[in-house]
Structure formats: structure tokens, C-alpha cells
Design a protein around this motif. Sequence first.
Motif, mmCIF file in Angstrom:
data_model
loop_
_atom_site.group_PDB
_atom_site.id
_atom_site.type_symbol
_atom_site.label_atom_id
_atom_site.label_comp_id
_atom_site.label_asym_id
_atom_site.label_seq_id
_atom_site.Cartn_x
_atom_site.Cartn_y
_atom_site.Cartn_z
ATOM 1 N N LEU A 58 0.821 -1.203 0.000
ATOM 2 C CA LEU A 58 0.000 0.000 0.000
ATOM 3 C C LEU A 58 0.854 1.252 0.000
ATOM 4 N N SER A 59 1.808 1.314 0.949
ATOM 5 C CA SER A 59 2.654 2.510 1.021
ATOM 6 C C SER A 59 3.556 2.605 -0.203
ATOM 7 N N GLY A 60 4.031 1.448 -0.709
ATOM 8 C CA GLY A 60 4.868 1.466 -1.898
ATOM 9 C C GLY A 60 4.109 1.931 -3.120
ATOM 10 N N SER A 61 2.861 1.489 -3.261
ATOM 11 C CA SER A 61 2.046 1.925 -4.394
ATOM 12 C C SER A 61 1.790 3.425 -4.331
ATOM 13 N N VAL A 62 1.498 3.907 -3.137
ATOM 14 C CA VAL A 62 1.285 5.348 -2.991
ATOM 15 C C VAL A 62 2.558 6.117 -3.293
ATOM 16 N N THR A 63 3.695 5.604 -2.810
ATOM 17 C CA THR A 63 4.978 6.261 -3.086
ATOM 18 C C THR A 63 5.251 6.308 -4.579
ATOM 19 N N LEU A 64 5.007 5.185 -5.257
ATOM 20 C CA LEU A 64 5.217 5.151 -6.703
ATOM 21 C C LEU A 64 4.287 6.120 -7.419
ATOM 22 N N ILE A 127 4.311 8.998 3.816
ATOM 23 C CA ILE A 127 4.473 8.583 5.219
ATOM 24 C C ILE A 127 3.137 8.418 5.940
ATOM 25 N N PRO A 128 2.179 9.351 5.813
ATOM 26 C CA PRO A 128 0.885 9.138 6.498
ATOM 27 C C PRO A 128 0.168 7.874 6.047
ATOM 28 N N PHE A 129 0.323 7.488 4.785
ATOM 29 C CA PHE A 129 -0.320 6.256 4.311
ATOM 30 C C PHE A 129 0.331 5.039 4.960
ATOM 31 N N TYR A 130 1.628 5.093 5.178
ATOM 32 C CA TYR A 130 2.322 3.981 5.842
ATOM 33 C C TYR A 130 1.813 3.818 7.275
ATOM 34 N N LYS A 131 1.552 4.939 7.942
ATOM 35 C CA LYS A 131 1.090 4.874 9.331
ATOM 36 C C LYS A 131 -0.356 4.392 9.438
ATOM 37 N N GLN A 132 -1.145 4.602 8.398
ATOM 38 C CA GLN A 132 -2.569 4.256 8.457
ATOM 39 C C GLN A 132 -2.900 3.080 7.538
#
Length: 891
Positions: A58-64, A127-132
Motif C-alpha cells: 500500500l505505502s509502496g504503491s502510494v509512493t510510486l 508517510i501518512p499512508f504507511y502509518k494508516q
Amino acid sequence: MQNWKRLLMLIAAVIIGLATVLLASGIALTNFIVDFWWHDGLDYGGYFWLKLLYRYILSGSVTLFFFLIFFLNFWAASRYLGIDETAFSRLGHSEGNRYRRLLKLFQTGSMRVYTPLSLILAVLIAIPFYKQWDAALLFLFAPSAGIPDPVFGNDVSFYMFAYPIFTLIQRELLIASIIVSVAIALLYWIEHRLLPGERKEWPIGARIHLSGIIVITALIMAWGFMLYRFGLLYTDVHEPQFFGPGFIELRYHLPLIWLSILTLLGAVLAGLFYVHKGTGLTVLVSMILLFVASIGIRQIDIIPDLIDRFVVKPNPVKVEQAFMQNNIDATLTAYELNDIKIIDVMPALPDRDILDQTFREHLYNIPVWDPEYLDEVYQQLQGIRPYYRFPNVDIARYVINDRLEQVNLSAREVNIDKLPAEAQNWENTHLRYTHGYGAVITPAAQDGETPMKWFLRDLRMESGVGFTVEKPDIYFGEENLPYAIVPNLLSVVGISSFDEESSYNYTGSGGVPISSFFRRLLFAIYFRDRNLFFSYNIRGDSRALFHRNIIDRIKRLTPYLSLDNDPYAVVTPKRIYWIVDAYTTSSLYPVSKTTSTRFNRESEDKPFNYIRNSVKIVVDAFDGNVDYYVANPNDPIIQGYRRAFPGVFKNMSSMSPMLREQLRYPKDMFTTQMSVYARYHQTDPAQFFQQSETWDFATVNDSVMKPFYFTTYLLEGLREPENFVLINPMTPIGRSNLSVLAVAGTPAARGRTDFSKEIVLYRFSREIQVEGPSQVSALIDQDPEIARQFALWDQKGSHVLRGRIIVLPVGRSVLYVQPVYIVSTGTTRIPELQRVILSMGNIVIMDASLEKGMERLQERLRELGPQIPPTPPTEPTEPPPPRMPEIRPMT
């Protein structure tokens, strides 16, 4: 020489840096490997990888995604930066080359700059997506709840799962679009302001690029306003009258939000038209003024204050009635209070024998022993060894002598802190004193002036009623237990264990094997303990038991569940188990009143406006296995987690019947529900606004009475006669008389494959005084015989302690029971049950025996004669219509 010194210093710095990086990486990798081993030892290896993949996918997809946004925009902008070679040629060779290099820095050759810059910006945005990540899981997997919100008509699951993710996405997209807009505008400004040459019109591609960014930014801002509408559902400006939006929010602020959306989009379109065509300035200015006005008016309190002063406050119930009803309905649904059954009771003292057979059947279940006093009794009489401790006294019910009987019990756990200081060394802590042993069980009701009666006691596990435990060793419990290495090579003597040889001969499957020196090294790094690596007493089949506190164990597996503060032990013929109630909560149920509770192992109160006791967790005290059983399959939150993590959350039907029989209505849940229902039982908006019927928790000596468990067959209103219930008395707010007895019941689980619970309220008529607990306590204080006896006991080296007041419904009356203990004033303080006080009406009786006390109470009631309740007032009837006068002819 200086160069050599610098070279050596540089080499040393590089070596130190590499060593630091390797050490940090090694520690991080060690934690990762050991964490996987721990999950895998619990048969949650697949769950471990799923959690990891969900979080990083999830966080990787958002980062990409954000990386592509930044990179593609930078790349597109670099395409439109032009090089004016004629202008460079006029500057001379050296200066022209310098400007060429400067421009090339922002052109295609600059991808080596834009690539890391885009990656850094994308990581910061993600970062906020990684936390949630767990909220994102519910967004992806949770189903619809099937309940529309009362204002906009959306399913409540949209607000609980989609709304927070949409808000997060909108905020991060807006930040990203602002960064891109500023960066791209800066790049184009550099071309036209810093580089030489004649300034020419921007390329059409650059103008389209900037226009597109502006339009996208405007759409993101408009989306933010759309989401802001839903934020009105969580406003608390009307507290303490009601929670949620009212007349001003939905009739004034909401239209202005729509105006802001329309004028924002209109201003952007007018601005683009003006920039590209050079006309439409009047429309642009008008749209901007309207947009600013719509924002500014919302920030000014004058108009809402006028509406509130001249429209709302003169007619609060009429104007806000529908909005208060929205709040009431949503709150009752969110806290699972829709199905409460209310039984109106006209109070009256019994006009028959209160010691009939029906009442005798539950007399032995009256819990006269307070757990807080019983804990000291267990410790003094059954601790036996200095390293054993009873951390908590639990309530249970078992079939004893062919009848369901309520008991108190506690598990005997190991506590190294109780050893002498010189004995608290590494071997004793981690290899010898590794576990507790067995449990003690006593009946809930006992008589005073008699020795304590035991159903299960001593390290030999003696029981006269048939309690047996095949493996009573407790390696996992409520204590903060350090890691243990079992089995091992130490010669251990005198530590109780079910194994014939000794306590070090652990035969369970719990923990992680330490089968090689590599594993020993990793565990030594993980625990920061070199003794673990160098010890000669670790065997090839030794296992590391860690995270042995059951709450810590559960929180590491499922941090998204909130845990009840009262885990309880269950004794079975095989071994001892722990059961922990787990909750799913949300703070985003629309229009529902927000409350807060501090759950187990949490540092602060957690706010929420939706709660379900959705999971029952079973932890094996011997092996440490953790099993999750779904108690409320209708909860959309737990349904979402079940879909995301297949196989983790099991059906209740797969739980052992012996464990299922011990399930209960949790105290934290009941307390939270009653704190909300104390006000929200007033479902009529006019009454809700007046708060004329608001309740409060009963108090005694300024202390709030806690709910207590009671096993009974008598309470009317529950679907099944045999129940294990929580009883909580409530009084009118600001008064001491009893208003309501709230009863949360768990029907008998025998033959059931699910978990069922229900709440019944016994509501006493307001026309007749019913003494509350504090008033009964005052009656006891005023009784001269009791006062003399207390004074006598206080003069003989002892001190009188009065236990909690127990409130029991008997027919249409209320029986109060309060135990009296005596404790020595010396160094050894073992509470002893001495008397039991009973009260009904204005009568107070104290006796050593419950049954004798009831007989004396019955005699006093007979002296008063039969008590007949007054006839309730009848509803007024409408007067008959007036009769027309009779007309007679004149004579």
C-alpha cells in the motif's frame, strides 16, 4: 605527512560509518527474523507476511504514484525550456557555456536531479499512508453496513472506512499539487528571468501544462470542500444539548460550502479563459469575489449568532427536533443500544415468603467476597512460595454438585520480583523460575465466622468437587514475565510442574526453537543479553518463550484491536486458558455521540463513537497459542479484517464448549454503554433536550459503584432463565434514590454454537421512593446495633472493612447485601469474612450467615404486614361533549 594523516582519518571514518550501518542493519534484520520466527511459532507465519505485504504494498504503491506525479511533471516542464543559441553566442564563449550548463541543469540532462528529488518528495508524502495501513485495509475489504446516515443518506461504512482515506488522499494530493505548481512555475520563471536572450512568448505546451496543473489543483480543492461537508456530521458545537449538525450547519453552512465549490470552479475556468483569450475579466473578478465571500462569511460568526439568537434559541426543540432525533438514533445504533428491553416496575415489599424455593436456588451465588479483598486472602493462604503471585481474582461459574455455581478463582503465576535480591540473577530469572502453577477456586458466597471453603487449592491441586488440570503450568499470563529458555540443563529442585522430572523439562510446543549457535547469536542480539549466547545450560532442543504477557502478546499480533481491562482465567481438565474480550471501535460513525475509554495497555483514553465486542481471544497458558473467535459477525469492521486476513478470525462454533460456557458480557463494554444510555434512553427530542430523566452511576461514599457479576435464574425479561449477568444500579442525576437496575446478560452457552448477549433494564416508578446504595449505606451507619459491634471489633487489634454493596432484584423489591470483613492491624493482614448485612426497604439486618440473615429479614417483613403497591394514577379522560339543551313547547 599531513596527507597520510588525512587519508588514515578518512579510512577510519569510512570504516566506522560502515560498521555503524552494518550494526544498525544487523539489529533491524535480527528483529525482523526473530519477529517472523515468533509469528511462525504461533502458526501465524502467513499472517506475518500478509501484514508486511499490505503495509509495504500500500505505502509502496502510494509512493510510486506520487513519484510519477513529481517526475512526469518535472520531465514535461524540462521539455518546454528553450535554448536561445543566438543569445548565448553574444555572451562570449566562456559565459555562454556557463549559461548553457545552467539551462541544461533544468533540462533533459537533469533527470539525475529530478529522479532523487521526486523520490524524496514522494516518500515524504506517503508517510501518512504507511502509518494508516490498517485503515486502508478496511477501505479495501470492509463491506457495507446497510445503515444510511440520517443527513446525506450515505451508508455509514462510507464514513467509517472511505471518508478518512479520501480525506487523507485529498490532503496529500493537494500538497503534492501545490509543490508541483510552485516547482513548475519556478522552472519556467528561471527560463524567462535568469537566462539570457530575448523574452518570448511561452510555448503552447508550457501554457497547457501550467493550465492543466491549475485545473487539477482546483478540482482537488473542490473535492476537499465536498469532503468538508461530511465533517459537519462530527461537529460538537451544540454540546451538551446534542451532538452533530443542527439547523445552522445544515441550513446555513452547507449551502455556503456548495457556493464555495461552484465559485471556485467558476473562478478557475474564468481565469484560464482570461489568460488564454484576454477577455472575461469581469466574470473572473466576480467569481473570485464570490468565492472569497463564501469562505469569509463562513468564518464570520455574526450571521450564525443572529440566527441562533432569533431563530434557534427562542424555539430550540421545534427548530432542532429533527437534528436531535438524528443524534439519538445514530448513537443508540453505534453503541448497540437499540434492542434494550425496559421493564417498568412498581416497587413493593414482598407480600409472600421471600425465602421460597426459587430464591433459595440462587442464594448460594450471591458474591459476598470482594475480589480486592479476596486477592490478599489468596496471596497469604495460597501463595505458598515467595515467587508465586495472584495478579487478579476472576469470576466464573461451573457445574458443581449438579448445579451451576458462581466461584472466584485466580491463577498462581510466577513473579521474580518477590525473590530475595541476591537470588534475582540471570539463571534464576530466565532458566529456573520460568512459570507459575495451578489456580485456586473458592465459592462466591460463604458464611462469616467460618473457615474459608476451597474448591481447588494448594500445589497438589486438591479438590473435593472434581476439579482436575492435566497441565496446570502457567508460562503465559498477566504478569510482565521475562523471556524464558526451556527446557535446559539446570538441575532444578522444588519448583512445581506437571512433568515428573522437574520444571525445566518443558514438553510444550510454545516459543521458538534455539537449535543452532546462529539462532543463539540472533536471540542474544534481540534480547541484548550476551549470557544467552555464552550459557552452557542451553540444550539443543531448548525453546525461547517471550512476549509472555498475554496482553502484550495479543497487541503484537493484532494492534488494531482494543482490549478489555479484565482478562479472566478458565480452568479446564486439560489446562488453564485466558480469555480476553476485544473491541472494534471507530470515531467516524456519523452523528453519534463521542465518548472515550482507556483500554488495556494504552497510555491514554481512546475517543470513539462506535464500539462492538466483536472478538473473543483465547490464550493457552501452557503453550501460548492465541486463537481469535468472532463474537459479532455483523460488525463490518471485523468482517473487513476477516477478508483481509483469511484464517485468523475463526467462527465461534469452533471454540471448545468448555470455553464457550465461560464467555461473558465484558465490563468495559457495559460501562461504556450505560454511560451513554444514561442520557440517550430519552428518545423523545423534547425530553432529551430537557434532560429531566438523565441517570447517573450509583455512588457510595463518593465512589462510583462498579458492575458485578451474578449467576441467576430469576431475572425476568431475559430470553433464557439461566444467565450470567452484570448488574449495575443507576440513580437520577444529582439524587441518591434508585432509578434503574441495568442487567447485561449472557444466556447459558450449553448447546449453543454462537455468542449471545442482551441488556434488560428494570426501571422503577418515579412515584415511589426506592432507596439507592448510598442511602442504604447511611441506614447501616445509623443502625445502633451494627455501630456497637463495629466499635467493639475496632478495639481488639483489628479493623472493620465494609465490602461493596450488592444490589439484587427480588420480586418488585430490591435486596441489598454488604459483606463485613475484619483485618488485623498487625503485619499479617488477612481479611476475614465476619458478617453479612442485608437490607430491604428501611430494614437492616446483620448476621454471620446469609440464610439466617434472610430468615431474620423475613420475620421483620412479616411484622410490617403485606405491602400493597398504590394504584398508579390513571390517565385523564376527555370530558363528554356538552349536551344540547332540550327544547320544549311553551304551555
